[in-house]
Design an enzyme around this catalytic site. Structure first.
Site, short mmCIF file in Angstrom:
data_model
loop_
_atom_site.label_atom_id
_atom_site.label_comp_id
_atom_site.label_asym_id
_atom_site.label_seq_id
_atom_site.Cartn_x
_atom_site.Cartn_y
_atom_site.Cartn_z
CE1 TYR A 173 -4.38 -1.44 0.37
CE2 TYR A 173 -2.96 -3.24 1.07
CZ TYR A 173 -4.17 -2.78 0.62
OH TYR A 173 -5.21 -3.67 0.41
CG ASP A 221 -1.77 -11.40 0.78
OD1 ASP A 221 -1.51 -10.94 1.91
OD2 ASP A 221 -2.50 -10.82 -0.03
CE1 TYR A 250 -8.85 -6.31 -3.91
CE2 TYR A 250 -7.55 -5.37 -2.13
CZ TYR A 250 -8.21 -5.23 -3.34
OH TYR A 250 -8.23 -4.02 -3.98
CG HIS A 292 -3.92 -1.51 -3.20
ND1 HIS A 292 -5.04 -0.71 -3.22
CD2 HIS A 292 -4.34 -2.73 -3.62
CE1 HIS A 292 -6.09 -1.39 -3.63
NE2 HIS A 292 -5.69 -2.62 -3.89
CG HIS A 351 -3.52 -6.66 -5.90
ND1 HIS A 351 -4.03 -7.25 -4.76
CD2 HIS A 351 -4.24 -5.51 -6.06
CE1 HIS A 351 -4.99 -6.51 -4.25
NE2 HIS A 351 -5.14 -5.44 -5.03
CG HIS A 359 -6.88 -1.46 -7.20
ND1 HIS A 359 -7.56 -2.37 -6.43
CD2 HIS A 359 -7.84 -0.63 -7.73
CE1 HIS A 359 -8.85 -2.11 -6.50
NE2 HIS A 359 -9.04 -1.06 -7.27
#
Length: 498
Positions: A130, A144, A232, A287, A289, A448
């Site tokens: 982020y 993650d 998410y 942020h 991904h 994003h």
């Protein structure tokens, strides 16, 4: 992280900014409380504030409901081995990676045998940084897979909602904290997709008074898993096509991670807020991904090479043609790891894994193309601590020689990583990769910047890549696919779209 519930379960949309609580998890007691907006947060000498987050506990698995086709599924499952149409592959589950596709081979009708394509493919890491620099946000640079377990966060799939009515469901097992196996129900669904797409077609109109038409509908096999990592939801699909392609797709949905704000209109903003005002007092933080895939391709054998074929604009050297320019393919075989690093988007490039020891009847090396659908790369500086740990995002494509210890792009122990055990550090050895057992790493990226349509629940945003045959077959392998038979269907519907 603190949230205001007031009767709702959607806590992510009601954050309390500026509040940090320290909890002793062994004693289950609050041992520290700071409100940054009223009292500055103290920092002890030498304290290393590292990324961390407590994720919510798993919900119990839903009751298993299996819905199949009336005549049974069009594929066969034997343990973890799946056979469908001309494909044969193994599906397994990993606590860290989630679905692992291995030993994928395709039947060549002309050669009358199965030929290997993908030895093993899986998501190696998922990096989500982020861009907010405030005290409660700067550390939110999540890994993650390595920190939380992409597979551990898998959720039970709902028939007729997550998967179509013809899907077959499979369970998975993980090791519990007491060392005993824990069953996770309906983690995978496998189904044949009839999406109305066209496999191939042609209409010949040049013959007088005659129209010749041939059409074949596209039917493919999909393996799906959904992993809910905090706010998410990630929809992971592996799709197999009869033409020989393997398509990996990632869908992002769920809830944004938002911050509270005093602003109620964009015109009031007079400072850097690191995102978009989505609703009154609610900022959607910018942020990224980044999902990096480990793709151990064995194209017709385990001795492969990586070929970059650039499309080069060429000027016509003489006046033999009224044209002034054309483009041609200039191919280069990568000899070392440094030769294979690629940042996509700078030039038109064809990316191939070929078997230099096998050729078609026409003299072309058999191969498979990597067709990316995203060229996004990290925009963080190399000396940013989070980027040092996630240096594998600097390039979209890496190629390394196979090494059984080089499985996780973020390192074996991501929680303790300082960037000294990552794909980027392994690749610095610049090992030889020509005509060897190689691994292709592809980084799929999303930048994003949130929009109001993403609030309060985000519609699915998807991207992925395709592994597509490149001179692997002597000709189109699906020319002999039979046209579908006309079937009388009942005029009925289950859902009504309003």
């Amino acid at each position: 992280m603190c949230f205001y519930l007031d009767g709702t379960v959607n806590m992510y949309m009601r954050p309390l900014e500026g509040v940090t609580v320290t909890v002793d998890l062994e004693e289950m007691k609050i041992i520290g409380f700071w409100d940054r907006l009223t009292v500055p947060m103290p920092k002890a000498e030498g304290t290393d504030y590292r990324e961390s987050e407590q994720k919510p506990p798993f919900l119990p698995p839903l009751k298993k409901i299996t819905v199949v086709q009336p005549d049974g599924p069009s594929f066969k499952i034997d343990g973890h081995k799946v056979r469908w149409a001309n494909w044969d592959f193994h599906l397994s589950f990993d606590m860290r990676a989630g679905p692992i596709i291995s030993l994928a081979s395709i039947y060549d009708l002309e050669k009358q045998k199965f030929r290997p394509v993908l030895y093993k493919g899986f998501v190696s890491e998922l990096f989500v940084p982020y861009m907010d620099l405030d005290e409660e946000w700067y550390y939110r640079t999540y890994f993650d897979a390595g920190e939380y377990g992409f597979g551990l966060c898998a959720v039970s799939l709902e028939p007729m909602r997550d998967c179509p009515e013809n899907a077959v469901f499979m369970d998975a097992y993980v090791v519990g904290q007491n060392g005993k196996p824990v069953k996770m129900s309906q983690i995978f669904c496998i189904f044949e997709r009839h999406a109305g797409d066209i496999m191939w077609r042609h209409t010949e109109t040049a013959i007088p008074r005659t129209i010749v038409r041939e059409v074949r509908p596209e039917v493919s096999l999909v393996v799906r898993m959904v992993s809910t990592v905090g706010n998410y939801d990630y929809i992971i699909d592996w799709e197999f096509k009869q033409s020989g392609s393997i398509i990996a797709t990632v869908g992002l949905t769920g809830l944004l991670e938002v911050r509270g704000s005093r602003y109620t209109h964009k015109d009031q903003i007079d400072e850097e807020v690191y995102g978009t005002l989505l609703a009154q007092n609610t900022i959607g933080v910018n942020h990224d991904h980044f999902l990096i895939y480990h793709l151990d391709l064995d194209v017709d054998g385990d001795s492969n090479s990586f070929v970059k074929s650039n499309l080069k604009t060429t000027q016509v050297p003489d006046h033999g043609s009224p044209r002034k320019s054309y483009w041609r393919v200039v191919s280069e075989t990568a000899k070392t790891e440094s030769d294979a690093k690629i940042k996509l988007g700078s030039k038109a490039t064809e990316l191939l894994v070929v078997n230099p020891n096998k050729m078609t009847k026409m003299g072309n090396h058999v191969g498979y193309r990597l067709v990316p659908k995203s060229g996004a790369g990290s925009l963080l500086s190399d000396d940013d601590y989070s980027q040092t740990r996630a240096a594998f995002t600097k390039y979209n494509v890496w190629v390394t020689p196979y090494n059984k210890s080089e499985k996780w792009a973020g390192g074996l122990y991501v929680d303790q990583s300082r960037g000294d055990d990552t794909l980027a550090t392994w690749s610095q050895r610049n090992r030889e990769i020509e005509n060897k057992d190689i691994v292709v790493w592809y980084t799929l990226g999303f930048h994003h910047a949130p929009y109001q349509e993403d609030f309060p629940l985000m519609p699915t945003l998807s991207s992925g890549f395709e592994l597509r045959p490149a001179n692997f077959f002597e000709s189109n392998p699906v020319l002999k696919v039979k046209p579908p038979q006309d079937v009388m269907r009942l005029n009925c519907s289950i859902f009504k779209v309003v």
